[in-house]
Motif scaffolding. Sequence first.
Motif, mmCIF file in Angstrom:
data_model
loop_
_atom_site.group_PDB
_atom_site.id
_atom_site.type_symbol
_atom_site.label_atom_id
_atom_site.label_comp_id
_atom_site.label_asym_id
_atom_site.label_seq_id
_atom_site.Cartn_x
_atom_site.Cartn_y
_atom_site.Cartn_z
ATOM 1 N N LEU A 112 0.827 -1.205 0.000
ATOM 2 C CA LEU A 112 0.000 0.000 0.000
ATOM 3 C C LEU A 112 0.862 1.256 0.000
ATOM 4 O O LEU A 112 1.844 1.354 0.726
ATOM 5 C CB LEU A 112 -0.903 -0.008 1.233
ATOM 6 N N LYS A 113 0.478 2.223 -0.833
ATOM 7 C CA LYS A 113 1.194 3.495 -0.905
ATOM 8 C C LYS A 113 0.506 4.547 -0.036
ATOM 9 O O LYS A 113 -0.692 4.492 0.198
ATOM 10 C CB LYS A 113 1.246 3.992 -2.348
ATOM 11 N N GLY A 114 1.299 5.527 0.406
ATOM 12 C CA GLY A 114 0.741 6.675 1.122
ATOM 13 C C GLY A 114 0.277 6.379 2.524
ATOM 14 O O GLY A 114 -0.649 7.019 3.020
ATOM 15 N N VAL A 115 0.919 5.441 3.221
ATOM 16 C CA VAL A 115 0.522 5.102 4.592
ATOM 17 C C VAL A 115 1.151 6.084 5.581
ATOM 18 O O VAL A 115 2.339 6.399 5.484
ATOM 19 C CB VAL A 115 0.954 3.666 4.953
ATOM 20 N N VAL A 116 0.362 6.585 6.527
ATOM 21 C CA VAL A 116 0.881 7.389 7.625
ATOM 22 C C VAL A 116 0.478 6.723 8.924
ATOM 23 O O VAL A 116 -0.658 6.280 9.098
ATOM 24 C CB VAL A 116 0.356 8.842 7.572
ATOM 25 N N THR A 117 1.433 6.625 9.838
ATOM 26 C CA THR A 117 1.168 6.023 11.136
ATOM 27 C C THR A 117 2.041 6.714 12.182
ATOM 28 O O THR A 117 2.652 7.748 11.901
ATOM 29 C CB THR A 117 1.414 4.497 11.107
ATOM 30 N N ASN A 176 6.184 -9.778 0.716
ATOM 31 C CA ASN A 176 6.848 -9.393 -0.545
ATOM 32 C C ASN A 176 6.929 -7.879 -0.754
ATOM 33 O O ASN A 176 7.090 -7.415 -1.877
ATOM 34 C CB ASN A 176 6.137 -10.024 -1.760
ATOM 35 N N CYS A 177 6.814 -7.102 0.320
ATOM 36 C CA CYS A 177 6.987 -5.647 0.219
ATOM 37 C C CYS A 177 8.373 -5.273 0.718
ATOM 38 O O CYS A 177 8.697 -5.522 1.884
ATOM 39 C CB CYS A 177 5.923 -4.906 1.038
ATOM 40 N N SER A 178 9.183 -4.690 -0.137
ATOM 41 C CA SER A 178 10.567 -4.380 0.239
ATOM 42 C C SER A 178 10.679 -3.129 1.096
ATOM 43 O O SER A 178 11.616 -2.991 1.883
ATOM 44 C CB SER A 178 11.420 -4.220 -1.023
ATOM 45 N N ASN A 179 9.738 -2.205 0.948
ATOM 46 C CA ASN A 179 9.855 -0.919 1.636
ATOM 47 C C ASN A 179 8.976 -0.777 2.867
ATOM 48 O O ASN A 179 9.025 0.244 3.550
ATOM 49 C CB ASN A 179 9.505 0.223 0.667
ATOM 50 N N ILE A 180 8.174 -1.767 3.159
ATOM 51 C CA ILE A 180 7.292 -1.653 4.315
ATOM 52 C C ILE A 180 7.277 -2.978 5.070
ATOM 53 O O ILE A 180 7.024 -4.033 4.491
ATOM 54 C CB ILE A 180 5.862 -1.258 3.889
ATOM 55 N N ASN A 181 7.624 -2.928 6.334
ATOM 56 C CA ASN A 181 7.648 -4.104 7.189
ATOM 57 C C ASN A 181 7.528 -3.678 8.634
ATOM 58 O O ASN A 181 7.440 -2.476 8.929
ATOM 59 C CB ASN A 181 8.929 -4.919 6.971
ATOM 60 N N VAL A 182 7.520 -4.615 9.528
ATOM 61 C CA VAL A 182 7.324 -4.294 10.941
ATOM 62 C C VAL A 182 8.432 -3.387 11.452
ATOM 63 O O VAL A 182 8.203 -2.483 12.258
ATOM 64 C CB VAL A 182 7.255 -5.590 11.776
ATOM 65 N N ALA A 199 5.345 14.666 3.530
ATOM 66 C CA ALA A 199 3.953 14.227 3.392
ATOM 67 C C ALA A 199 3.569 14.103 1.922
ATOM 68 O O ALA A 199 2.900 13.147 1.519
ATOM 69 C CB ALA A 199 3.022 15.202 4.101
ATOM 70 N N ARG A 200 3.993 15.049 1.100
ATOM 71 C CA ARG A 200 3.650 15.003 -0.324
ATOM 72 C C ARG A 200 4.309 13.809 -1.015
ATOM 73 O O ARG A 200 3.704 13.139 -1.845
ATOM 74 C CB ARG A 200 4.056 16.304 -1.003
ATOM 75 N N LYS A 201 5.576 13.544 -0.643
ATOM 76 C CA LYS A 201 6.282 12.416 -1.245
ATOM 77 C C LYS A 201 5.660 11.081 -0.848
ATOM 78 O O LYS A 201 5.673 10.117 -1.599
ATOM 79 C CB LYS A 201 7.754 12.445 -0.835
ATOM 80 N N ALA A 202 5.106 11.037 0.379
ATOM 81 C CA ALA A 202 4.549 9.787 0.905
ATOM 82 C C ALA A 202 3.334 9.310 0.118
ATOM 83 O O ALA A 202 3.014 8.129 0.125
ATOM 84 C CB ALA A 202 4.169 9.962 2.377
ATOM 85 N N ILE A 203 2.685 10.224 -0.579
ATOM 86 C CA ILE A 203 1.468 9.863 -1.315
ATOM 87 C C ILE A 203 1.734 8.766 -2.329
ATOM 88 O O ILE A 203 0.925 7.846 -2.498
ATOM 89 C CB ILE A 203 0.881 11.107 -2.020
ATOM 90 N N GLU A 204 2.877 8.830 -2.998
ATOM 91 C CA GLU A 204 3.193 7.857 -4.039
ATOM 92 C C GLU A 204 4.292 6.895 -3.625
ATOM 93 O O GLU A 204 4.914 6.249 -4.477
ATOM 94 C CB GLU A 204 3.604 8.582 -5.329
ATOM 95 N N SER A 205 4.533 6.777 -2.322
ATOM 96 C CA SER A 205 5.614 5.918 -1.847
ATOM 97 C C SER A 205 5.079 4.733 -1.058
ATOM 98 O O SER A 205 4.118 4.861 -0.308
ATOM 99 C CB SER A 205 6.574 6.730 -0.967
ATOM 100 N N GLU A 206 5.732 3.575 -1.235
ATOM 101 C CA GLU A 206 5.384 2.401 -0.433
ATOM 102 C C GLU A 206 6.005 2.486 0.962
ATOM 103 O O GLU A 206 5.591 1.770 1.864
ATOM 104 C CB GLU A 206 5.865 1.126 -1.132
ATOM 105 N N GLU A 207 6.977 3.344 1.122
ATOM 106 C CA GLU A 207 7.618 3.486 2.429
ATOM 107 C C GLU A 207 6.680 4.263 3.355
ATOM 108 O O GLU A 207 6.242 5.365 3.022
ATOM 109 C CB GLU A 207 8.947 4.222 2.302
#
Length: 425
Positions: A112-117, A176-182, A199-207
Motif C-alpha cells: 500500500l502506498k501513502g501510509v501514515v502512522t 513481498n513488500c521491500s519498503n514496508i515491514n514491521v 507528506a507530499r512524497k509519501a502519497i506515491e511511496s510504499e515506504e
Amino acid sequence: MDLLKYTRNANFEARHQGNYQICLAYMPPGAQASCGSVLFYFLKQGRRRWNVESTHLYALPTLPLTIRLCLHLQFCTTLSKVKPFILLTMVRLIREEQINTLLRSKEKPTCLKGVVTVIDGGRLCNKIFEYVSVWALSRSYGLVPYVPDTIHSVLKDVFTHLRIPPLSELVQSFVNCSNINVTTLDTPSIDFSHLEATARKAIESEEPFVLSKYVILHQFIGPLVGQLKEEFKFRFEYTHIAQARLGDARARLEEFYGKRETLFVAVHVRRTDYIGYLSGKGVTVIADISYYRHAVAWMSRKLISESKTSHNIAFILAGDDKVWCEMTLLPEIQKEIHSFGKQTYLGGSSVFYLGDIDTPVVDLVMLSSCNHSIIAYGTYGIWSALMANGWAVVYDITANNKPEENKLNAAMEFENILPNWIKMT
C-alpha cells in the motif's frame, strides 16, 4: 519583506504546489486541466490572504449535492469555472472516499502506498494526540491512516467510534513488500523541518510515513479544531457521569443565585511528576496560585463583557494533586471571585472541585464538556480545551523562564494559531 512573511509565503507556495500534485493524482479523467487554477489562484492570493485561505485547505466546506453528483457520475464539463477552493474541496472528497473504501475493504493491497502512522508512547492523552496527529495529517494530504494496536485498543474504550484502523490489519499484507515491514513501522521517518515535503512524497511511496511518539502536530490539528467534537465522541458511560457532576454544580449555583443559564469554565491543574519534569528541563517558575487567580479574573471579565443576559459562572476544578487543589488553590480562586464584586450580568459565581484521580476519563470528559478553559500545561488539559473550543487561558512558560522553554508547553503552540487562546502568567 520581513523574515516571518517570507517564511509564510515560501511555505504557502510549497503547500499549494503539493495540492496541485494531489489534484492531478485524484481528479477524474478529463478534469485534470482545471488543477492549474488551484495553484494559480492560491499563489496569486497567498501574499495578502495567507491566513484566511490556508484554513480552507484543512476545514473545507461541505459541497452542494449537485457537485457531489457531478463527481460521482463524472460528467462535469465546466470544472474550469469552479472556484479554486471548491475545486480543491472536490479533490479532497474524491481522495477521502478512496481512502474510506480502502479501509472498509477486508483485502488490502499487497504494498500500500501513502501510509501514515505513528509510534505509540505515553499515557492516555499522549495516545490521543498521536492518533489525532495521524488523523489530521491524513486529512491534509490524502494519506492512508493507521495507528498501532496499542493506541487503538485504549482509545476504542474512550470514544464511540474510531475511523482509523489498527496497524495489525495492514501488517497482514506486508508479504513481498521491500519498503514496508514491521521494522520500518518502529522507526520515525519524519523530519519536522521538511514535514510538508515528506507528506507530499509519501502519497506515491510504499515506504510508510511514521510519526514519532509524543507527537502533537498543532499546525495541522489547530485548523481542524471545529471538527474534533464530531470526530471524537466520548462513550456514554463516561458522558452521563460527567454531565451528572456538572448538573450538580449547576443546581448548587441555582440554589443560591436563582435559575439562569450557567457557563462552565474548566480549570485543570497539572503538578505531581510534571513539576519534576519541568525542573529537569530548566524551568524554575511554574504555574502557581497567582496565575490561576489572574486567569479566573480575566475569564470572569471576558464572559461578563460578552453577555447580554444574566448568568451564573461555575469554575470546575480538577487535577492530579487533589490536596493542593482543595486546600490551597480552591480557597484562593474563591477569594478572587468574591473580590470581583457584583456585576450587572453576573447572577452568581463559584468554584467546585469535581475531579477524581480514580476516574481520569470521566474527568477528561467533564472538562471537555465545559464552555471555556483555564489550563497550565500537559496534554490532558490541552485536549480538554481543544474539545471545549471556547476561550482558553494558557500559562506563558516563557515569561519568567528561558525563551526556548516554550517548546515544553504545547499549549503555547496552539495559542499562536487559535484566536480564542490567550497566554498569561
